[in-house]
Design an enzyme around this catalytic site. Structure first.
Site, PDB file in Angstrom:
ATOM      1  CG  HIS A 134      -1.926   1.003   1.355  1.00  0.00           C
ATOM      2  ND1 HIS A 134      -1.661   2.310   1.715  1.00  0.00           N
ATOM      3  CD2 HIS A 134      -3.275   0.935   1.171  1.00  0.00           C
ATOM      4  CE1 HIS A 134      -2.786   3.001   1.745  1.00  0.00           C
ATOM      5  NE2 HIS A 134      -3.786   2.191   1.422  1.00  0.00           N
ATOM      6  CG  ASP A 211       0.196  -2.303   6.283  1.00  0.00           C
ATOM      7  OD1 ASP A 211      -0.717  -2.411   7.127  1.00  0.00           O
ATOM      8  OD2 ASP A 211       0.034  -1.743   5.182  1.00  0.00           O
ATOM      9  CD  GLN A 214      -6.882  -4.609   4.094  1.00  0.00           C
ATOM     10  OE1 GLN A 214      -7.855  -5.327   4.327  1.00  0.00           O
ATOM     11  NE2 GLN A 214      -7.015  -3.338   3.766  1.00  0.00           N
ATOM     12  CE  LYS A 237      -7.470  -0.356   6.026  1.00  0.00           C
ATOM     13  NZ  LYS A 237      -8.387   0.106   4.984  1.00  0.00           N
ATOM     14  CB  CYS A 375      -3.770   3.209  -1.641  1.00  0.00           C
ATOM     15  SG  CYS A 375      -4.929   4.548  -1.317  1.00  0.00           S
TER      16      CYS A 375
END
Length: 417
Positions: A134, A211, A214, A237, A375
């Protein structure tokens, strides 16, 4: 503070998914006169009533600033805010004093970039990232590299969207000081073997940043056991309010890193001759935080744990398998990303149909999907496409919604033919 109960799960061994879905007020609305089918959870997750009510309860009954007052409201607000930190730490299986609360993954990654990388990188040093990242896990490293004389190295992907691990390990050369990697790709759904990758990086003395945006909403996490140095998450999220998130970091890094932003609450003592900073993680939390938002995130953690992260992962895996099977039956449809281990994200295109046109027509049928570059411009460039559609599923979706989505997709495709 008032505890807002959730109606979620009576039987944790066999969740009642219809009852769980009923906990999400927005999912009952109509769009364009049609029942909403929300397939954009990779963008932001919907909120259960318990989260919404916890935010409302704070503003109605407890609103005060944190860490600044000895009166009852101030104490209640501080206890609830720090309680949310403790809940989130338990969710991630890390120490609460290693968890910096912030606005989300973008802020968290910038914190690492400017407080850890900027003071340490030298001309000729490299930051290694993957092709699937991302922008939030690319741009901060570019900015730091420009200021230090460093450079960005890119680890490429296999045709199925998984990382080329031998090539990644070969790229971990002596000038690489930091590896920044997504746990789960927001476009391809690829689940990276972060524990193995971090182990290989650590053997080479490379600091690792993961990261987890997700991953946190969809799978059970034990961040400490991954072996990374930093792990970033975003609250909105994972069924929490926007403007919330966290950075986990090893204690030794937090102690050695200078603050990213100066102001109130991140100090122990201030004079015109100098400032003594607070202990970590508070020295990275300048200013008034999103108190109500983090209380809502604490409620979201309670909710997710009430459902059970293993149940959520299994439910979403079943939904992904169903959706993939149905989409593969549509002539001219191409799915991007077929890694062996994949989260419930399906990026696709239909031959002859522009992604924005397709998403617009689906919206007329009440179906909300994402279209565009997500993104992730470098990834889409490597795939040779300008944009894709993306349907991202969550545990509150249903198999019936998948069937109706496919019907709407076929109808939209026929209109564009």
């Amino acid at each position: 503070m008032t505890m807002v109960a959730s109606s979620a799960i009576a039987d944790t061994t066999n969740p009642d998914w219809a009852r769980i879905r009923a906990d999400f007020p927005l999912l009952t609305r109509e769009v364009q006169g049609k029942p909403l089918i929300y397939l954009d959870s990779a963008n932001t997750g919907q909120k259960p009533a318990s989260v919404i009510e916890s935010v409302d309860d704070f503003y109605r009954h407890h609103n005060a600033n944190v860490s600044r007052a000895v009166h009852t409201l101030g104490t209640e607000a501080t206890d609830a805010y720090e309680g949310a930190r403790n809940k989130l730490a338990g969710f991630l299986r890390v120490r609460a004093d290693e968890l910096v609360l912030c606005s989300g993954t973008t802020f968290a990654l910038n914190l690492v970039a400017y407080s850890w990388a900027l003071p340490r990188l030298q001309p000729g040093d490299s930051i290694l990232v993957s092709r699937m990242e991302h922008h939030a896990n690319i741009v901060p490293w570019q900015l730091v590299a420009e200021r230090t004389g460093g450079r960005i190295k890119v680890a490429e992907l296999m045709p199925d969207g998984s990382l080329d691990l031998p090539a990644l390990y070969a790229a971990m050369t002596s000038e690489v000081k930091l590896l920044a990697l997504a746990h789960v790709s927001n476009v391809l759904g690829t689940v990276n073997p972060v524990r193995e990758i971090c182990r290989e990086a650590r053997r080479r003395g490379i600091v690792t940043v993961v990261d987890g945006s997700q991953a946190a909403p969809h799978r059970s996490l034990d961040v400490a056991s991954i072996g990374c140095d930093f792990y970033a998450i975003t609250g909105h999220k994972m069924c929490g309010p926007t403007g919330t998130g966290a950075l986990w970091a090893r204690r030794e890094h937090l102690q050695a890193m200078p603050p990213f932003i100066g102001g109130g609450e991140m100090i122990r003592e201030v004079s015109f001759e100098g400032t003594v900073f607070n202990d970590a993680p508070h020295k990275f939390e300048a200013g008034t935080p999103n108190i109500a938002g983090f209380i809502g995130l604490g409620a979201a953690v309670d909710y997710l744990q009430g459902v059970g992260m293993d149940h959520i992962e299994a439910r979403e895996s079943a939904l992904l398998a169903h959706a993939t099977e149905e989409l593969q039956k549509i002539e001219g449809l191409r799915i991007f990303g077929n890694a062996p281990e994949k989260a419930a994200v399906i990026s696709f295109l239909i031959e002859g149909a522009h992604s924005h046109d397709l998403a617009t027509l689906l919206d007329l049928e009440g179906v909300a999907i994402r279209s565009g570059q997500h993104c992730a411009h470098p990834l889409l460039q490597s795939l040779g496409v300008a944009a894709t559609c993306r349907a991202s599923l969550a545990f509150y979706n249903t198999h019936d919604e998948i069937e109706r989505f496919v019907v709407a997709l076929r109808k939209s495709r026929s209109l564009l033919a």
